[in-house]
Every structure is written in C-alpha cells, then in structure tokens.
Design an enzyme around this catalytic site. Structure first.
Site, mmCIF file in Angstrom:
data_model
loop_
_atom_site.group_PDB
_atom_site.id
_atom_site.type_symbol
_atom_site.label_atom_id
_atom_site.label_comp_id
_atom_site.label_asym_id
_atom_site.label_seq_id
_atom_site.Cartn_x
_atom_site.Cartn_y
_atom_site.Cartn_z
ATOM 1 N N CYS A 160 36.718 51.577 52.004
ATOM 2 C CA CYS A 160 35.925 50.828 51.014
ATOM 3 C C CYS A 160 34.436 50.881 51.368
ATOM 4 C CB CYS A 160 36.396 49.377 50.950
ATOM 5 S SG CYS A 160 35.478 48.464 49.698
ATOM 6 N N ARG A 180 40.893 56.920 39.207
ATOM 7 C CA ARG A 180 40.198 56.693 37.927
ATOM 8 C C ARG A 180 40.854 57.441 36.770
ATOM 9 N NH1 ARG A 180 34.648 58.615 40.121
ATOM 10 N NH2 ARG A 180 36.177 59.892 41.241
#
Ligand SMILES: Cc1cc2nc3c(=O)[nH]c(=O)nc-3n(C[C@H](O)[C@H](O)[C@H](O)COP(=O)(O)O)c2cc1C
Length: 328
Positions: free
Chosen positions: A106, A230
């Site tokens: 992250c 995505r």
C-alpha cells in the site's frame, strides 16, 4: 492452454484468476458478484491489524465474509509483530478465511509513511521477515504476501526470497515501486524475475484489462496465476472471459448495456442485504453505478448525473432511461 488447478499450501484453487484486494471496493457484495463469474481465488480489502485489536462495528462489517466466496484470503496491514499476531489469530478463529494475506504494497501516505505499514515494509526486509514469521507461527492456515516491486528502487527478488524463507506459501507482485504509484506501466519482467528465483507460487498483477492480457502475462512471466484489480470494477465479466479464454480459447463476447444494468441491480440487492446504513448504501450504489456505466456512449455526462441523484428510485429511473437510449 488450459487453466490449471493450483494450490496455496493445501488450499486448492480451481483456476488461475485471482481478485486483487481493493480497499473500499472488495466488500462481500462485490466479491460475491466476482465469484459468480467463476473467480478462482478471492481477496478481501485490507483491514488494519490495530483496528482488529480494537474491534468496532465498522471493522466487524469489513471482516464479514460468506462461504460462497471460498477460497478467500483476508488481507491485513500493520507495522508491528504484536498486532499482526493478535489480529491473525483473531481472524483465523472468528472469520475462518482460507488464507491470510499480508499487505506490503500500500502506497497511501497515511498507511506507508505515518503508520510505516504497507509498502514501507519493503524498506526493511528484516522487519518484513519477522512479521511473516510471526503470522505463519500464529495460524494454521497458509500465509501469503502481496508486494510492490520496491519502495523507490526495485528490490522485488530480495523481498520475495526473504518472504519465502520466512514461511509464506505464495507471493503476489504488483511490479511498480511505491514511488511510481500508478504513473508508469507495470513492468511484468519483474514478475518473471521473481518467478525464476522462488519456488512458492507467484501471482502476477498489474494492468490486466482483457483475457488477452491475462494470457500474455502467464506466457511472458511463467507466473502461477494472474490477479486483476481495476479491470474488474464495473466489469466482472472479465473474470469469466479470462477463465474461458485460458481454458479453451473462447473469444470474449461484448456485454450489452442492458446486461450491465441487470448486473448492477443484482449488485444493489447484495449491498442492501449486507448493510442497514442508508448513507453507506447510497454511496456504494452511486459509486458502483458509475463503474457499470463506464465506457458506454455518453457515460461521462451520466456519471455526473448519477452523483446528483438523491434517492435509489431516482438513480434507477436515470439508469433505465439512459440504457433505453443506447443501441447496444
Ligand atoms: C481503489 C483501489 C484500492 C486498492 N486497495 C488495495 C488493498 O487494500 N490492498 C492491496 O494490496 N492493494 C490494493 N490496491 C492495489 C491493487 O490490488 C492492485 O495491486 C493494483 O490496482 C494493480 O492492479 P490492476 O492494474 O489490475 O488494478 C488497490 C487498488 C485500487 C485501485
């Protein structure tokens, strides 16, 4: 080419398509939609080890999972071995996922800089190793790790070896450094470098937008499975298209706007089943509506209108009328 069954530890996975963990996206409703498309392995969104230690209703809701989603990996993020140990034991006992996945990718400042979690662990292989070892010793289920290719320089092979030696059962790699965020193309050659150097399964990730990309990543890198993020948002059909194309070369069929609207209706029912918070439901409906309508003719205008709707009825009226105007 035939999609292969494969394993993480002793967890059997039916095909090589994996849902990427995505914070704010991969809730249980989204995951059930993805599973209905035949996804081999499902990942949850990340949850903080500290939040699990100080459990509240929001964290409890984030951790909710159903048997339908199996095999499923619960992703956690944190920065100290103590909270990883407590959180992973809690999850194994109470949520019973098939796998625990540790986030070492992250890039978000609040996570990576302020809390020294996520991709910050890529700067400190010793600490990363301690964390993996701690979780592996704390639970009986397999432990996996998802990494970026480095903090500001590529150290993916060193990290992958460290993670393997610490006892992880698989590694997922998103080949961009934290510094690169999403600004450059994912460098799939790094996935190959990692695959060549470790013997645990390697899951390749980054920029898969079609079944053709999925096959190309498998062919070019030799990775054991591909992970899509995505590309699934508003387009869960990509999962089935990948599985069928890899399995028997079936060419993908175009998905109509009517099918997209119907899928959004199904998704809406699941969202409403899982939450009784009207604000959260409204937010999720508008966000998902925009994803499902993405790339249709005139969708930029419709997206603006979606976010101006105030009730569910208004939202569905808008979408029904819009879809009626489309040829396909
Ligand atoms: C909205 C969003 C949320 C994400 N949240 C997470 C997360 O919780 N944990 C994680 O490891 N990666 C997270 N990622 C990164 C994705 O898992 C994936 O590595 C990245 O998007 C590249 O894959 P893609 O090109 O298929 O999207 C997130 C990405 C997006 C776009």
């Amino acid at each position: 080419m035939v999609t292969m069954k494969w394993k993480i530890g002793d967890v059997e996975i039916d095909n090589q398509v994996v849902l990427a963990p995505m914070a704010g996206i991969c809730d249980s409703a989204f995951r059930r939609i993805v599973k209905s498309m035949g996804c081999g392995l499902i990942e949850t969104e990340m949850v903080s080890t500290r939040a699990i230690m100080h459990m509240n209703s929001k964290t409890q809701e984030m951790l909710m999972m159903t048997d339908y989603e199996r095999p499923i990996a619960q992703q956690i993020f944190g920065s100290d071995t103590e909270s990883f140990e407590i959180a992973s034991k809690y999850i194994e006992e109470n949520m019973q996922p098939d796998i625990i996945d540790i986030n070492m990718g992250c890039p978000v400042t609040k996570v990576a800089v302020k809390s020294r979690a996520g991709s910050a662990l890529l700067k400190d292989p010793d600490k990363a190793s301690d964390i993996v070892e701690t979780v592996v010793n704390a639970v009986d289920i397999p432990v996996t790790v998802k990494i970026r290719s480095g903090w500001d320089e590529n150290n993916a092979v060193e990290m992958a070896k460290t993670i393997e030696n610490a006892g992880a059962s698989a590694i997922a790699i998103h080949p961009r450094t934290r510094h690169e965020r999403y600004d450059v193309k994912a460098d799939w050659s790094i996935i190959k470098e990692v695959k060549d150097e470790v013997s645990i399964p390697v899951i390749g990730n980054g920029d898969i937008r079609s079944c053709y990309d999925a096959k190309r990543m498998l062919d070019e890198t030799g990775c054991d499975a591909i992970m899509i993020g995505r590309g699934i948002m508003g387009n869960p059909w990509i999962i089935r298209q990948c599985v069928e194309y890899l399995d028997y070369g079936k060419e993908p069929e175009r998905v109509s706007s009517k099918e997209k609207l119907d899928m959004f209706k199904r998704h809406t029912e699941l969202i409403k089943k899982d939450s009784d918070n009207p604000k959260i439901i409204a937010h999720k409906l508008r966000t998902n509506a925009a994803y499902y309508m993405k790339n249709l003719h005139g969708s930029v205008e419709i997206k603006k209108k979606i976010f101006q709707t105030e009730t569910e009825e208004e939202l569905f009226d808008l979408l029904e009328n819009y879809v009626k105007t489309l040829k396909y």
